[in-house]
Design a protein around this motif. Structure first.
Motif, PDB file in Angstrom:
ATOM      1  N   ILE A  86      -1.023   5.001  -9.121  1.00  0.00           N
ATOM      2  CA  ILE A  86      -1.373   5.862 -10.203  1.00  0.00           C
ATOM      3  C   ILE A  86      -0.262   6.092 -11.007  1.00  0.00           C
ATOM      4  CG2 ILE A  86      -2.774   7.850 -10.404  1.00  0.00           C
ATOM      5  CD1 ILE A  86      -4.564   7.005  -8.871  1.00  0.00           C
ATOM      6  N   CYS A  87       1.455   6.522 -10.595  1.00  0.00           N
ATOM      7  CA  CYS A  87       2.125   6.831 -10.845  1.00  0.00           C
ATOM      8  C   CYS A  87       2.921   5.935 -11.606  1.00  0.00           C
ATOM      9  CB  CYS A  87       3.012   7.759  -9.419  1.00  0.00           C
ATOM     10  SG  CYS A  87       3.290   6.492  -8.277  1.00  0.00           S
ATOM     11  N   GLY A  88       2.588   4.729 -11.581  1.00  0.00           N
ATOM     12  CA  GLY A  88       3.197   3.856 -12.699  1.00  0.00           C
ATOM     13  C   GLY A  88       4.211   2.476 -11.279  1.00  0.00           C
ATOM     14  N   CYS A 104       0.809  -0.966   0.309  1.00  0.00           N
ATOM     15  CA  CYS A 104      -0.651   0.087   0.140  1.00  0.00           C
ATOM     16  C   CYS A 104       0.787   1.444  -0.350  1.00  0.00           C
ATOM     17  CB  CYS A 104      -1.188  -0.264   1.572  1.00  0.00           C
ATOM     18  SG  CYS A 104      -1.788   1.582   1.382  1.00  0.00           S
ATOM     19  N   CYS A 105       0.516   2.643  -1.209  1.00  0.00           N
ATOM     20  CA  CYS A 105       1.209   3.264  -1.168  1.00  0.00           C
ATOM     21  C   CYS A 105       0.314   5.078  -1.160  1.00  0.00           C
ATOM     22  CB  CYS A 105       2.329   3.280  -2.277  1.00  0.00           C
ATOM     23  SG  CYS A 105       3.902   4.589  -2.482  1.00  0.00           S
ATOM     24  N   ARG A 106       1.151   5.433   0.450  1.00  0.00           N
ATOM     25  CA  ARG A 106       0.177   6.353   0.425  1.00  0.00           C
ATOM     26  C   ARG A 106       1.471   7.836   0.546  1.00  0.00           C
ATOM     27  NH1 ARG A 106       1.425   7.091   5.832  1.00  0.00           N
ATOM     28  NH2 ARG A 106       0.469   9.243   5.652  1.00  0.00           N
ATOM     29  N   PRO A 164      -4.102   7.240  -1.546  1.00  0.00           N
ATOM     30  CA  PRO A 164      -3.321   6.002  -1.507  1.00  0.00           C
ATOM     31  C   PRO A 164      -3.581   4.894  -2.504  1.00  0.00           C
ATOM     32  CG  PRO A 164      -5.162   6.186   0.057  1.00  0.00           C
ATOM     33  CD  PRO A 164      -5.367   6.993  -0.295  1.00  0.00           C
ATOM     34  N   CYS A 165      -3.080   4.261  -3.134  1.00  0.00           N
ATOM     35  CA  CYS A 165      -2.199   2.959  -3.594  1.00  0.00           C
ATOM     36  C   CYS A 165      -2.209   1.680  -3.785  1.00  0.00           C
ATOM     37  CB  CYS A 165      -1.379   3.394  -5.436  1.00  0.00           C
ATOM     38  SG  CYS A 165      -2.255   5.646  -6.143  1.00  0.00           S
ATOM     39  N   ARG A 166      -2.704   0.808  -3.669  1.00  0.00           N
ATOM     40  CA  ARG A 166      -2.790  -0.401  -2.979  1.00  0.00           C
ATOM     41  C   ARG A 166      -2.974  -1.477  -4.425  1.00  0.00           C
ATOM     42  NH1 ARG A 166      -7.299  -2.021   0.561  1.00  0.00           N
ATOM     43  NH2 ARG A 166      -8.169  -2.939  -0.710  1.00  0.00           N
TER      44      ARG A 166
HETATM   45 FE1  SF4 Z   1       2.374   6.340  -4.637  1.00  0.00          FE
HETATM   46 FE2  SF4 Z   1       2.584   7.193  -7.151  1.00  0.00          FE
HETATM   47 FE3  SF4 Z   1      -0.606   5.848  -5.948  1.00  0.00          FE
HETATM   48 FE4  SF4 Z   1       1.703   8.300  -5.336  1.00  0.00          FE
HETATM   49  S1  SF4 Z   1       0.812   7.659  -7.276  1.00  0.00           S
HETATM   50  S2  SF4 Z   1       0.360   6.987  -3.432  1.00  0.00           S
HETATM   51  S3  SF4 Z   1       3.725   7.410  -5.629  1.00  0.00           S
HETATM   52  S4  SF4 Z   1       2.095   4.306  -5.931  1.00  0.00           S
END
Ligand code: SF4
Ligand code: CUV
Length: 631
Positions: free
Chosen positions: A69-71, A46-48, A54-56
């Protein structure tokens, strides 16, 4: 001895039951309320890091979202999350050490902070290249050394001074692999930068930078903390102590010290001996003032003063639940924010003292390095005046406590080793006897067992099981942190514990008159373990990675422990972790940790939650090292 361990679990159960009856909540209630913990968080996917999230992402490469979202993919996300744990862990140790150095900067002949170990001051000053270290006026030298240490946090050029202690082979590896740490603050800042949204995505590079940051803890902040605390507060010596909740004395005013920084604890120790305050306690109907320690501050205080250990991490609530603690006073780290509320179920006052860790809910008395005794005295007065508020019907202190020997600083350990040699014919004052015992096979090797408790595993079980398995196989254990306190409570820190050892270790313990498990202090004192191992490597002319020595953290929970594991691996020692860090979501990152890193540092992280299996792996590891050394 095993009985003690069993009874000890009974205590936990009894106190949890008491808490329920008293309407008090514990960590186990809260764990149950959380139900299933988040699987994405647990796997580290899980990235925030930015607010697009947050992107899980999915743990599986075959289905579900593969990228944020950023890849960023799972490898990047896991690596960045891991790196930030190393940053936070390094920050915690090192920033607490900065306060110790500041105290030394303020030290003076007639002030509360003094230089107690002039010899050690001069030794370290010379080691760091200060001129005329043997003749300068004590406090002028102390202030110069403190200023130099403050520069270790922010110097614009060069690497950490203490790296030079390591064998040359190790220093070359650090240079070549680019993990020789520069200024501590710089390492943390630059890794926070690297792991900002849209910076590093290469997991290998992120792991390497995590190692370097963690190295600035182990060979930087922590090592400075240990050495400077010794200079100001004394080098720990062998001494008797007691451990477990039974050290809380219902007839006295009880003050529980919890946290990490010896500055506060030392001042409380001094103030608690103030005859006026003791008289005041007697006027309130108490027999005296009883200071007991919890977690690492407990370790520092027992090592230097024999102050009794009330317990380790998971017992912080239980101490209050005994109903006999007048004041729980804390500084930084490992303090449950739950304590003030819990304290309200009893008469206990909870006092936080550090602006860095102001804990809401009860009292705050700021600890000020320029006038440290006034805070300490106020804490003690509060405790004394609170004695009369105790509710006798809620007091129930379990009777169990274990005898314990503590105080194995490097200096004291070397002193103990001198007992195994012939002082007429052999060299004394070195680690040679230890090397000899290992080379002769009397000891198969050594293990540093450290770290916290974690409700994911049965408290203290993994610590004790691993230690018992290893000493049975003639592996001497050196312990710090809550692992050390687990050992203390289980009776492993007393001479009689030799009966649990294999023949070789038993004989070594008899000759040196030491327990088979040596208490080396708090978490920052893992630098003592590094130092001892380094001395042995240097004495034998081998690299650290060649020694039959391992690190282990069977029940850790903190970010500090993640940084510790990372600097121990960087130092060349395989490190056995009993709890999975949040990395299982990336097979590639796991592979780097368990295999890839071996190519850079000669050591790796090993994940094994079963302490019996961990002991088997460690024995195979140690025997393999012995074979390679031809011993
Ligand atoms: Fe993390 Fe990228 Fe998602 Fe931002 S867009 S929360 S840096 S994975
Ligand atoms: Ni610093 S870090 S719970 S007190 S060992 Fe104990 Fe040790 Fe972990 Fe905290």
């Amino acid at each position: 001895m095993s009985n003690e361990l069993l009874e000890f679990d009974v205590i936990a159960e009894a106190l949890i039951e008491k808490a329920q009856k008293d309407g008090a909540e514990t960590m186990w209630d809260r764990k149950a309320a959380l139900k299933t913990q988040c699987g994405f968080g647990e796997a580290g996917i899980c990235c925030r890091i930015c607010v697009m999230g947050p992107c899980r992402v999915s743990p599986s490469p075959d289905k579900g979202a593969q990228r944020g979202i950023c890849g960023a993919d799972r490898d990047t996300i896991v690596a960045r999350n891991f790196a930030r744990m190393c940053c936070a862990g390094t920050s915690a140790h090192s920033d607490h050490v900065r306060d110790i150095v500041h105290a030394m900067y303020h030290s003076s002949e007639d002030g509360p902070f003094k230089i107690r170990e002039e010899g050690k001051l001069r030794k370290i000053a010379a080691e760091w290249g200060i001129e005329e270290a043997d003749t300068k006026e004590t406090y002028a030298l102390a202030h110069e050394l403190a200023e130099m240490a403050l520069m270790e946090f922010g110097k614009p050029f060069g690497t950490q001074n203490f790296l030079k202690r390591a064998p040359e082979s190790r220093q070359e590896i650090w240079e070549k692999e680019n993990i020789a740490p520069r200024a501590i603050d710089q390492e943390v800042v630059t890794l926070m930068h690297s792991t900002h949204m849209g910076c590093a995505s290469d997991p290998e590079s992120i792991l390497r930078r995590s190692l370097r940051t963690s190295m600035s803890d182990g060979w930087g902040g922590s090592m400075i903390g240990t050495e400077f605390s010794d200079i100001m507060y004394g080098v720990p010596k062998e001494r008797a102590s007691e451990s477990n909740l039974g050290v809380i004395d219902p007839e006295q005013v009880n003050i529980m010290l919890h946290g990490h920084d010896p500055n506060l604890a030392e001042m409380i120790a001094v103030a608690s001996k103030n005859p006026e305050l003791i008289e005041m306690a007697k006027e309130q109907g108490a027999k005296g003032i009883n200071v007991v320690g919890m977690c690492c501050t407990g370790n520092e205080m027992t090592m230097r003063h024999g102050i009794k250990i009330a317990g380790n991490f998971y017992q912080q609530e239980m101490a209050i639940i005994t109903g006999a603690v007048e004041v729980a006073v804390v500084d930084v780290q490992c303090i449950f924010p739950a304590l003030p509320k819990l304290a309200k179920s009893y008469h206990t006052r909870f006092i936080s003292t550090s602006p860095k860790a102001k804990i809401a809910g009860d009292m705050y008395i700021e600890f000020n390095e320029e006038d440290p005794l006034s805070c300490a005295e106020e804490v003690i007065k509060t405790a004394v005046m609170n004695f009369k508020n105790r509710d006798a019907s809620k007091v129930d202190v379990p009777e169990l406590k274990a005898e314990t020997i503590v105080g194995y600083s490097v200096e004291t350990t070397i002193g103990a080793l001198d007992r195994v040699v012939n002082s007429q014919t052999d060299v004394t004052g070195t680690v040679k006897p230890l090397g000899d015992l290992v080379w002769a096979g009397v000891l198969r090797g050594a293990a540093g067992i450290v770290g916290c408790n974690n409700p994911k595993v049965e408290h203290d079980y993994a610590h004790i099981t691993l230690m018992k398995e290893l000493i049975k196989n003639d592996v001497i254990c050196v312990v710090t942190g809550c692992a050390a306190q687990a050992a203390a409570k289980a009776g492993l820190l007393k001479l009689e514990a030799k009966e649990l050892c294999g023949r070789g270790l038993k004989e070594a313990c008899e000759r040196a008159n030491i327990p088979p498990v040596l208490h080396m202090g708090s978490c920052v004192d893992i630098s003592r373990i590094l130092h001892l191992v380094t001395l042995v490597a240097n004495e034998r002319g081998v690299d650290i990675a060649e020694l039959p020595v391992v690190g282990a953290a069977p029940e850790y929970m903190s970010e500090k422990a993640v940084a510790i594991a990372s600097y121990v691996v960087s130092s060349g020692l395989n490190t056995y972790l009993g709890v999975m860090p949040y990395v299982s979501g990336s097979e590639n990152f796991m592979k780097l940790m368990t295999e890839g890193v071996k190519e850079w540092t000669g050591a790796a992280y090993v994940f094994e939650s079963d302490p019996i299996k961990a002991a088997e792996l460690i024995m195979a590891d140690i025997e393999d090292k012995r074979t390679k050394l031809g011993i």
